[in-house]
Design a protein around this motif. Structure first.
Motif, PDB file in Angstrom:
ATOM      1  N   PHE A 116       0.862  -1.028   0.246  1.00  0.00           N
ATOM      2  CA  PHE A 116      -0.048  -0.139   0.243  1.00  0.00           C
ATOM      3  C   PHE A 116       0.810   0.796  -0.199  1.00  0.00           C
ATOM      4  N   PRO A 117       2.122   1.303   0.308  1.00  0.00           N
ATOM      5  CA  PRO A 117       2.740   2.091   0.440  1.00  0.00           C
ATOM      6  C   PRO A 117       3.261   2.740  -0.919  1.00  0.00           C
ATOM      7  N   PHE A 118       3.981   2.242  -1.887  1.00  0.00           N
ATOM      8  CA  PHE A 118       3.949   1.902  -3.122  1.00  0.00           C
ATOM      9  C   PHE A 118       2.479   2.218  -3.871  1.00  0.00           C
ATOM     10  N   ILE A 119       1.100   2.279  -3.761  1.00  0.00           N
ATOM     11  CA  ILE A 119       0.167   2.653  -4.111  1.00  0.00           C
ATOM     12  C   ILE A 119      -0.064   3.667  -3.638  1.00  0.00           C
ATOM     13  N   ILE A 120      -0.208   4.280  -2.792  1.00  0.00           N
ATOM     14  CA  ILE A 120      -0.610   5.052  -2.191  1.00  0.00           C
ATOM     15  C   ILE A 120       0.421   6.734  -3.097  1.00  0.00           C
ATOM     16  N   ILE A 121       1.481   5.938  -3.250  1.00  0.00           N
ATOM     17  CA  ILE A 121       2.896   7.331  -3.758  1.00  0.00           C
ATOM     18  C   ILE A 121       2.242   7.312  -5.124  1.00  0.00           C
ATOM     19  N   LEU A 122       2.148   6.352  -6.104  1.00  0.00           N
ATOM     20  CA  LEU A 122       1.495   5.880  -6.820  1.00  0.00           C
ATOM     21  C   LEU A 122       0.469   6.907  -7.158  1.00  0.00           C
ATOM     22  N   TYR A 123      -1.113   6.653  -6.724  1.00  0.00           N
ATOM     23  CA  TYR A 123      -1.522   7.975  -6.373  1.00  0.00           C
ATOM     24  C   TYR A 123      -1.701   8.855  -6.250  1.00  0.00           C
ATOM     25  N   LEU A 124      -1.026   9.407  -5.413  1.00  0.00           N
ATOM     26  CA  LEU A 124      -0.909  10.548  -4.430  1.00  0.00           C
ATOM     27  C   LEU A 124      -0.197  11.675  -5.208  1.00  0.00           C
ATOM     28  N   SER A 125       1.081  11.119  -5.994  1.00  0.00           N
ATOM     29  CA  SER A 125       1.665  11.445  -7.087  1.00  0.00           C
ATOM     30  C   SER A 125       1.538  11.770  -8.289  1.00  0.00           C
ATOM     31  N   ARG A 126       0.831  11.383  -8.670  1.00  0.00           N
ATOM     32  CA  ARG A 126      -0.402  11.025  -9.848  1.00  0.00           C
ATOM     33  C   ARG A 126      -1.329  12.028 -11.002  1.00  0.00           C
ATOM     34  N   TYR A 127      -1.983  12.623  -9.275  1.00  0.00           N
ATOM     35  CA  TYR A 127      -3.639  13.491  -8.677  1.00  0.00           C
ATOM     36  C   TYR A 127      -3.677  14.054  -9.661  1.00  0.00           C
ATOM     37  N   PRO A 128      -4.511  13.910 -10.827  1.00  0.00           N
ATOM     38  CA  PRO A 128      -4.404  14.743 -11.240  1.00  0.00           C
ATOM     39  C   PRO A 128      -5.243  16.526 -10.873  1.00  0.00           C
ATOM     40  N   LYS A 129      -5.056  17.312 -11.719  1.00  0.00           N
ATOM     41  CA  LYS A 129      -5.321  18.676 -12.312  1.00  0.00           C
ATOM     42  C   LYS A 129      -6.530  19.489 -11.722  1.00  0.00           C
ATOM     43  N   ALA A 130      -7.557  18.875 -13.413  1.00  0.00           N
ATOM     44  CA  ALA A 130      -8.995  19.164 -13.706  1.00  0.00           C
ATOM     45  C   ALA A 130      -9.310  18.005 -12.515  1.00  0.00           C
ATOM     46  N   ARG A 131     -10.914  18.545 -12.435  1.00  0.00           N
ATOM     47  CA  ARG A 131     -11.092  17.585 -11.821  1.00  0.00           C
ATOM     48  C   ARG A 131     -12.412  16.313 -12.091  1.00  0.00           C
ATOM     49  N   LYS A 132     -12.773  16.541 -13.679  1.00  0.00           N
ATOM     50  CA  LYS A 132     -12.626  14.999 -14.439  1.00  0.00           C
ATOM     51  C   LYS A 132     -12.163  14.394 -14.360  1.00  0.00           C
ATOM     52  N   LYS A 133     -10.920  14.598 -14.718  1.00  0.00           N
ATOM     53  CA  LYS A 133     -10.177  13.690 -14.137  1.00  0.00           C
ATOM     54  C   LYS A 133      -9.806  13.087 -13.080  1.00  0.00           C
ATOM     55  N   ARG A 134      -9.538  13.841 -11.927  1.00  0.00           N
ATOM     56  CA  ARG A 134      -9.690  12.691 -10.387  1.00  0.00           C
ATOM     57  C   ARG A 134     -10.524  12.467 -10.578  1.00  0.00           C
ATOM     58  N   ILE A 135     -11.700  12.443 -11.025  1.00  0.00           N
ATOM     59  CA  ILE A 135     -13.210  11.646 -10.330  1.00  0.00           C
ATOM     60  C   ILE A 135     -12.508  10.059 -11.159  1.00  0.00           C
ATOM     61  N   LEU A 136     -12.510  10.247 -12.599  1.00  0.00           N
ATOM     62  CA  LEU A 136     -12.099   9.047 -12.775  1.00  0.00           C
ATOM     63  C   LEU A 136     -10.826   8.308 -12.436  1.00  0.00           C
ATOM     64  N   TYR A 137      -9.477   9.371 -12.244  1.00  0.00           N
ATOM     65  CA  TYR A 137      -8.371   8.970 -12.394  1.00  0.00           C
ATOM     66  C   TYR A 137      -8.453   7.984 -10.774  1.00  0.00           C
ATOM     67  N   THR A 138      -9.187   8.171  -9.699  1.00  0.00           N
ATOM     68  CA  THR A 138      -9.750   7.614  -8.555  1.00  0.00           C
ATOM     69  C   THR A 138     -10.481   6.182  -8.811  1.00  0.00           C
ATOM     70  N   THR A 139     -11.065   6.817  -9.682  1.00  0.00           N
ATOM     71  CA  THR A 139     -12.637   5.720  -9.639  1.00  0.00           C
ATOM     72  C   THR A 139     -11.388   4.627 -10.145  1.00  0.00           C
ATOM     73  N   ALA A 140     -10.874   5.227 -10.957  1.00  0.00           N
ATOM     74  CA  ALA A 140      -9.924   3.266 -11.216  1.00  0.00           C
ATOM     75  C   ALA A 140      -8.793   2.688 -10.868  1.00  0.00           C
ATOM     76  N   PHE A 141      -8.714   4.058  -9.786  1.00  0.00           N
ATOM     77  CA  PHE A 141      -7.683   3.385  -8.967  1.00  0.00           C
ATOM     78  C   PHE A 141      -8.594   2.213  -7.548  1.00  0.00           C
ATOM     79  N   ILE A 142     -10.016   3.023  -6.849  1.00  0.00           N
ATOM     80  CA  ILE A 142     -10.994   1.792  -6.750  1.00  0.00           C
ATOM     81  C   ILE A 142     -11.266   0.616  -7.138  1.00  0.00           C
TER      82      ILE A 142
END
Length: 169
Positions: free
Chosen positions: A74-100
């Motif tokens: 999970f530490p590596f997953i957290i780094i991956l998730y947070l370090s590539r977190y998008p700026k655009a709201r729509k992309k954030r939702i899609l990005y988070t949905t992909a991880f979930i």
């Protein structure tokens, strides 16, 4: 849990983070990794007599798997998730949905191959809901740690009540 399964999941998470994550700035995410681990270890302690899920095998197997997930995968997953977190709201939702979706799929596979068992009313649906809360909470912790801690505390109390888990036996 099978040692080979842990090794494969560990290698996949490390490789994905090395390829796509920002490992050189891991320190930026360190407090959020600790936040995750405090939550996971709190869950382990609170539910020790009434577990919601266990990795298949003995309690020792489950403990080892919990540590590998908490301190390696999970530490590596957290780094991956947070370090590539998008700026655009729509992309954030899609990005988070992909991880979930990915984490839910991994858990479903572990359940189907009998590496994970659910107890006391927990099921894969609850796990998906947990991931729906965990990933946004990790992001919130990075930006507003005290708010994230208060929300985690509230959700923990809610979980205790919902699953009838006594703190004191």
């Amino acid at each position: 849990m099978n040692l080979l399964t842990l090794v494969v999941l560990g290698i996949i998470s490390i490789a994905a983070c090395c390829k796509f994550g920002d490992l050189k700035n891991w320190g930026e995410y360190y407090s959020t990794i600790l936040f995750y681990n405090v939550g996971a270890m709190t869950e382990n302690i609170i539910t020790r007599n009434r577990p919601l899920w266990l990795f298949y095998g003995s309690h020792m197997t489950d403990t080892i798997a919990d540590y590998v997930f908490g301190f390696l995968i999970f530490p590596f997953i957290i780094i991956l998730y947070l370090s590539r977190y998008p700026k655009a709201r729509k992309k954030r939702i899609l990005y988070t949905t992909a991880f979930i979706s990915f984490m839910s799929l991994v858990e479903l596979i572990l359940y189907k191959i009998q590496e994970l068992q659910y107890y006391n009313g927990w099921n894969v649906g609850w796990s998906i809901l947990l991931y729906v809360g965990v990933f946004p909470l990790l992001r919130l912790h990075l930006k507003r740690p005290l708010t994230a801690m208060l929300i985690l505390f509230t959700l923990t109390v809610g979980g205790l009540l919902c699953f009838h888990i006594a703190i004191i036996d």
